[in-house]
Design a protein around this motif. Sequence first.
Motif, PDB file in Angstrom:
ATOM      1  N   ARG A  97      50.470  57.017 -56.254  1.00  0.00           N
ATOM      2  CA  ARG A  97      50.442  56.775 -54.812  1.00  0.00           C
ATOM      3  C   ARG A  97      49.373  57.626 -54.143  1.00  0.00           C
ATOM      4  NH1 ARG A  97      53.306  59.907 -51.749  1.00  0.00           N
ATOM      5  NH2 ARG A  97      53.194  59.546 -49.531  1.00  0.00           N
TER       6      ARG A  97
ATOM      7  N   SER B 235      45.833  56.377 -55.017  1.00  0.00           N
ATOM      8  CA  SER B 235      45.430  55.179 -54.271  1.00  0.00           C
ATOM      9  C   SER B 235      45.150  55.517 -52.810  1.00  0.00           C
ATOM     10  CB  SER B 235      46.501  54.090 -54.382  1.00  0.00           C
ATOM     11  OG  SER B 235      47.667  54.469 -53.685  1.00  0.00           O
ATOM     12  N   LYS B 236      45.888  56.477 -52.249  1.00  0.00           N
ATOM     13  CA  LYS B 236      45.622  56.879 -50.865  1.00  0.00           C
ATOM     14  C   LYS B 236      44.240  57.537 -50.752  1.00  0.00           C
ATOM     15  CE  LYS B 236      48.797  58.833 -48.370  1.00  0.00           C
ATOM     16  NZ  LYS B 236      49.888  58.830 -47.421  1.00  0.00           N
ATOM     17  N   LYS B 237      43.895  58.354 -51.749  1.00  0.00           N
ATOM     18  CA  LYS B 237      42.578  59.002 -51.727  1.00  0.00           C
ATOM     19  C   LYS B 237      41.467  57.973 -51.851  1.00  0.00           C
ATOM     20  CE  LYS B 237      44.130  63.416 -53.521  1.00  0.00           C
ATOM     21  NZ  LYS B 237      44.339  64.218 -54.732  1.00  0.00           N
ATOM     22  N   GLN B 238      41.671  56.966 -52.707  1.00  0.00           N
ATOM     23  CA  GLN B 238      40.659  55.916 -52.866  1.00  0.00           C
ATOM     24  C   GLN B 238      40.495  55.140 -51.560  1.00  0.00           C
ATOM     25  OE1 GLN B 238      42.143  53.645 -56.153  1.00  0.00           O
ATOM     26  NE2 GLN B 238      41.208  54.989 -57.698  1.00  0.00           N
ATOM     27  N   ARG B 239      41.583  54.843 -50.903  1.00  0.00           N
ATOM     28  CA  ARG B 239      41.528  54.109 -49.639  1.00  0.00           C
ATOM     29  C   ARG B 239      40.804  54.936 -48.575  1.00  0.00           C
ATOM     30  NH1 ARG B 239      41.080  49.289 -47.967  1.00  0.00           N
ATOM     31  NH2 ARG B 239      42.050  48.875 -45.980  1.00  0.00           N
ATOM     32  N   THR B 240      41.064  56.237 -48.560  1.00  0.00           N
ATOM     33  CA  THR B 240      40.392  57.139 -47.626  1.00  0.00           C
ATOM     34  C   THR B 240      38.881  57.117 -47.850  1.00  0.00           C
ATOM     35  OG1 THR B 240      42.328  58.551 -47.606  1.00  0.00           O
ATOM     36  CG2 THR B 240      40.306  59.533 -46.825  1.00  0.00           C
ATOM     37  N   ASP B 241      38.475  57.167 -49.146  1.00  0.00           N
ATOM     38  CA  ASP B 241      37.040  57.140 -49.466  1.00  0.00           C
ATOM     39  C   ASP B 241      36.402  55.842 -49.001  1.00  0.00           C
ATOM     40  OD1 ASP B 241      37.327  59.620 -50.586  1.00  0.00           O
ATOM     41  OD2 ASP B 241      37.488  58.880 -52.656  1.00  0.00           O
ATOM     42  N   VAL B 242      37.081  54.714 -49.209  1.00  0.00           N
ATOM     43  CA  VAL B 242      36.546  53.421 -48.786  1.00  0.00           C
ATOM     44  C   VAL B 242      36.327  53.423 -47.278  1.00  0.00           C
ATOM     45  CG1 VAL B 242      37.155  50.981 -48.491  1.00  0.00           C
ATOM     46  CG2 VAL B 242      37.477  52.090 -50.702  1.00  0.00           C
ATOM     47  N   LYS B 243      37.297  53.904 -46.536  1.00  0.00           N
ATOM     48  CA  LYS B 243      37.176  53.907 -45.081  1.00  0.00           C
ATOM     49  C   LYS B 243      36.098  54.881 -44.607  1.00  0.00           C
ATOM     50  CE  LYS B 243      41.606  52.115 -43.773  1.00  0.00           C
ATOM     51  NZ  LYS B 243      42.506  52.060 -42.659  1.00  0.00           N
TER      52      LYS B 243
ATOM     53  N   ARG C 280      32.693  53.369 -44.698  1.00  0.00           N
ATOM     54  CA  ARG C 280      32.447  52.352 -43.676  1.00  0.00           C
ATOM     55  C   ARG C 280      32.028  52.955 -42.338  1.00  0.00           C
ATOM     56  NH1 ARG C 280      37.902  48.821 -44.517  1.00  0.00           N
ATOM     57  NH2 ARG C 280      37.364  47.901 -46.514  1.00  0.00           N
TER      58      ARG C 280
END
Length: 145
Positions: free
Chosen positions: A126, A129-137, A140
């Motif tokens: 969990r 995946s939160k860290k990966q989502r943070t990097d994606v955002k 941007r």
Amino acid sequence: MPAEHRPGLRVTPGVVIPEAELRWRFSRSSGPGGQGVNTADSRVELVWDAARSAALSAVQRERVLERLSGRLVDGVLTIAASETRAQLRNREAARARLVALVAEALRPPAPPRRATKPTRGSKERRLTSKKQRTDVKRLRRPPTD
């Protein structure tokens, strides 16, 4: 078939409500029926006194009275059916509805849920995946100079 010849209403393999405990009332129905709607008593009310029923054991009676408390008036359950133009089909619909209601009320309660903790691996997945989502955002965002 006359009430004295019917075996009763089978709710579960162990519970049969005798026909003598069921009371019927008929009245004029609103809705479909054409000209006959003004003359035929096709609306059906099935009345069953759950509090005084001999078909239920003490435990079953207590369970039914507790679970159907919102539908009971002084321990009496009333079911109305006026879906069809024919009184006979409305009677069968009321009987089926009574069987379904009582069978659901007699079902034993579900076992209590056992509280569990998330595993260490699921926590790590969990957070990853939160860290990966943070990097994606973060990628941007517009650049800051």
